[in-house]
Write a protein that holds these residues in place. Structure first.
Motif, PDB file in Angstrom:
ATOM      1  N   LYS A 164      -7.394  -4.690  -3.911  1.00 27.88           N
ATOM      2  CA  LYS A 164      -6.166  -3.965  -4.238  1.00 27.88           C
ATOM      3  C   LYS A 164      -5.521  -3.409  -2.973  1.00 27.88           C
ATOM      4  O   LYS A 164      -4.289  -3.449  -2.814  1.00 27.88           O
ATOM      5  CB  LYS A 164      -6.470  -2.830  -5.215  1.00 27.88           C
ATOM      6  N   SER A 165      -6.359  -2.874  -2.063  1.00 26.35           N
ATOM      7  CA  SER A 165      -5.818  -2.365  -0.798  1.00 26.35           C
ATOM      8  C   SER A 165      -5.160  -3.480   0.007  1.00 26.35           C
ATOM      9  O   SER A 165      -4.093  -3.288   0.614  1.00 26.35           O
ATOM     10  CB  SER A 165      -6.927  -1.700   0.013  1.00 26.35           C
ATOM     11  N   GLN A 190      -3.864  -6.215  -1.260  1.00 17.68           N
ATOM     12  CA  GLN A 190      -2.614  -6.557  -1.944  1.00 17.68           C
ATOM     13  C   GLN A 190      -1.515  -5.546  -1.619  1.00 17.68           C
ATOM     14  O   GLN A 190      -0.362  -5.933  -1.375  1.00 17.68           O
ATOM     15  CB  GLN A 190      -2.842  -6.596  -3.459  1.00 17.68           C
ATOM     16  N   ASP A 191      -1.880  -4.256  -1.626  1.00 11.20           N
ATOM     17  CA  ASP A 191      -0.892  -3.224  -1.292  1.00 11.20           C
ATOM     18  C   ASP A 191      -0.392  -3.393   0.134  1.00 11.20           C
ATOM     19  O   ASP A 191       0.811  -3.234   0.417  1.00 11.20           O
ATOM     20  CB  ASP A 191      -1.498  -1.831  -1.476  1.00 11.20           C
ATOM     21  N   LYS A 248       1.900  -6.382   0.227  1.00  9.25           N
ATOM     22  CA  LYS A 248       3.184  -6.035  -0.388  1.00  9.25           C
ATOM     23  C   LYS A 248       4.013  -5.166   0.540  1.00  9.25           C
ATOM     24  O   LYS A 248       5.226  -5.365   0.683  1.00  9.25           O
ATOM     25  CB  LYS A 248       2.942  -5.306  -1.709  1.00  9.25           C
ATOM     26  N   ALA A 249       3.345  -4.176   1.183  1.00 15.10           N
ATOM     27  CA  ALA A 249       4.073  -3.316   2.115  1.00 15.10           C
ATOM     28  C   ALA A 249       4.607  -4.126   3.297  1.00 15.10           C
ATOM     29  O   ALA A 249       5.743  -3.926   3.753  1.00 15.10           O
ATOM     30  CB  ALA A 249       3.160  -2.191   2.611  1.00 15.10           C
ATOM     31  N   ASP A 291       7.521  -6.162   2.013  1.00 15.51           N
ATOM     32  CA  ASP A 291       8.701  -5.309   1.816  1.00 15.51           C
ATOM     33  C   ASP A 291       9.334  -4.941   3.151  1.00 15.51           C
ATOM     34  O   ASP A 291      10.567  -4.923   3.282  1.00 15.51           O
ATOM     35  CB  ASP A 291       8.313  -4.046   1.056  1.00 15.51           C
TER      36      ASP A 291
END
Length: 237
Positions: free
Chosen positions: A87-88, A90-91, A94-95, A98
């Protein structure tokens, strides 16, 4: 994974220690009760085996059960850790995505702004060229009108209709020059949503400004200036 193996090894080490202590204590109590010499009777060995099995069987089974439970618990912790790490990741991805998208948007906006300002500068330069042209025409017409007015004041013959025509053309060109100046101000101070909107506004406003200015009128203006100068020369002679 290494943390999981270290925890499992530590559990087995801690579990084997009481088993060894229990084994030593059971041997000590057996020898204390039944003597310490080795027996040559098989039934004694059979009884000793039953004694050891009865003492250590439940203990080993219990420790094995604890080991299985510990393994399941550690595996669950490992899965939770991997899920958190995933999850980290993926975050973080994503960051990063972005931020890259934001950087691309900013670059595109900067490019659009740069193109917008170049287009605006080009349109303002076109207006400036027209302003210089009409400024020169107004200057020549004003000079001719001044000369003819002086001649009329001195009593020299001047055709009145020609003087009126030159004055009208001069006023029309002055208004055109003023409108060009106002258009340049409007373009500089207005915020248009796109370059196309800027160009459409410029084109429509220029059409309005030159609606009263035809090619024939411009030719007449030049001819009027030359005619006025010729009439001035004839009157002087």
């Amino acid at each position: 994974m290494n943390k999981f193996l270290r925890a499992l090894n530590s559990f087995w080490l801690v579990s084997l220690l009481p088993i060894l202590i229990s084994f030593a204590l059971a041997i000590y109590l057996y020898r204390l009760k039944f003597g310490g010499e080795l027996s040559s009777d098989s039934s004694d060995w059979s009884n000793f085996g039953s004694y050891i099995g009865g003492v250590f069987g439940p203990l080993v089974s219990f420790v094995t059960l604890l080991a299985v439970l510990k393994t399941v618990y550690l595996q669950r912790e490992l899965l939770d850790t991997q899920r958190d790490e995933f999850k980290s990741m993926q975050d973080l991805q994503k960051a990063t995505f972005d931020s890259q998208q934001e950087a691309l948007k900013q670059a595109a906006e900067m490019a659009r702004q740069d193109q917008y300002h170049r287009t605006l500068e080009h349109l303002l330069s076109m207006i400036d060229r027209h302003s210089v042209l009409y400024g020169n025409i107004v200057g020549r017409l004003s000079q001719s009108l001044d000369v003819m007015a002086n001649w009329a004041f001195e009593g020299k013959p001047v055709r009145e209709e020609h003087l009126v025509k030159l004055a009208a053309k001069n006023e029309r060109h002055k208004r055109t020059l003023t409108n060009l100046t106002m258009l340049a101000i409007d373009l500089s101070q207005s915020n248009f949503a796109s370059i196309e909107e800027l160009r459409v506004f410029y084109r429509l406003e220029m059409q309005k400004i030159f609606a009263a200015e035809s090619v024939k009128d411009e030719s007449d203006s030049e001819q009027s200036v030359r005619a006025g100068q010729a009439a001035a020369v004839d009157s002087g002679e």
